[in-house]
Design an enzyme around this catalytic site. Structure first.
Site, PDB file in Angstrom:
ATOM      1  N   ASP A 177       0.817  -1.210   0.000  1.00 52.79           N
ATOM      2  CA  ASP A 177       0.000   0.000   0.000  1.00 52.79           C
ATOM      3  C   ASP A 177       0.851   1.260   0.000  1.00 52.79           C
ATOM      4  O   ASP A 177       2.072   1.216   0.167  1.00 52.79           O
ATOM      5  CB  ASP A 177      -0.904   0.019   1.240  1.00 52.79           C
ATOM      6  N   TYR A 236       6.279 -10.337   6.627  1.00 47.11           N
ATOM      7  CA  TYR A 236       6.237  -8.893   6.841  1.00 47.11           C
ATOM      8  C   TYR A 236       6.893  -8.555   8.168  1.00 47.11           C
ATOM      9  O   TYR A 236       6.848  -9.337   9.127  1.00 47.11           O
ATOM     10  CB  TYR A 236       4.796  -8.379   6.846  1.00 47.11           C
TER      11      TYR A 236
END
Length: 261
Positions: free
Chosen positions: A51, A109
């Site tokens: 994002d 992540y």
């Protein structure tokens, strides 16, 4: 010929990975640079679309080309045409069966929190800052309740387009290095904003606003409105993507670089 690349980028200046009209994206910059070296239009496929404001040290892409170039052209040559906040880390020719997204078996992540009284002036866009003391042990214990295959509706963005909220978290670890608190999470796949929503709720536990077993309660609710606010994007990095061993892709340190020093 199919080529895979490992990509690192600081996402602060970009409206996410994916090419979009009228806004700047990481994909757009990379494709423009690759097209110059290949001398034809290049379109890349990525392992995970990050994002706006989110970073990566371990993004993997692949593309098709008939251009015969030395590896140094796909690394140093492409880097010479990229902005300073995007870089190719490695290159490898791969079998035609390889797909950066669909061949991936897991994604890792890393969410980094600077836990100090005042926000930093340097690295400010590469960290999330939280001023209250956080209890790392409580956060880690809470995170273990998310392991395995579960329904993560409570940690799913309202506009998430995934067909199912069920995902499998393989690993979740929370550690501290000096004033950096590091949340590492690996899963087969992630829902939109899932990592940042989990991080936001872990912060609530770490500062004592919620009990250690709160995440278990949130899973049962299956209601996004019951969980904490989404953590800021600046602390999030896609650091590693796992693939079957047959592809033998490079595995550099996860980073980001300032954690390796």
């Amino acid at each position: 010929m199919r080529i895979a690349l490992g990509i690192e980028y600081d996402g602060a200046a970009y409206y996410g990975w994916q090419r979009q009209k009228e806004v700047i994206s990481v994909q757009q910059e990379l494709e423009q640079s690759l097209s110059k070296i290949a001398n034809h239009t290049v379109r890349v496929h990525c392992a995970g679309r990050t994002d706006s404001g989110v970073h990566s040290t371990g993004q993997v892409v692949h593309f098709e080309t008939e251009a015969i170039r030395k590896d140094v052209a796909w690394t140093l040559g492409v880097n010479a045409n990229l902005p300073k906040d995007i870089a190719v880390r490695w290159v490898k020719q791969v079998d035609s069966s390889f797909h950066a997204r669909f061949s991936a078996t897991a994604r890792h992540y890393r969410y980094i929190i600077y836990n100090g009284a005042f926000r930093p002036g340097i690295l400010g866009t590469g960290l999330s800052h939280y001023h209250m003391d956080l209890d790392v042990q409580k956060m880690h214990l809470a995170g273990q309740m998310l392991l395995g295959e579960q329904d993560f509706t409570s940690f799913r963005a309202l506009h998430c387009q995934a067909s199912s909220p069920v995902k499998c978290i393989e690993y979740l670890n929370i550690s501290q290095r000096s004033q950096f608190i590091i949340i590492d999470i690996k899963a087969n796949a992630f829902l939109h904003h899932m990592v940042r929503n989990i991080a936001g709720s872990l912060i609530e536990i770490g500062c004592g606003k919620q009990p250690v077993d709160w995440l278990k309660t949130l899973l049962a609710y299956k209601d996004r409105s019951k969980a904490a606010a989404t953590a800021k994007p600046g602390g999030l990095y896609l650091v590693e993507v796992d693939y079957p061993s047959q592809y033998d892709l490079p595995r550099p340190p996860c980073g980001p670089l300032f954690l390796e020093l």
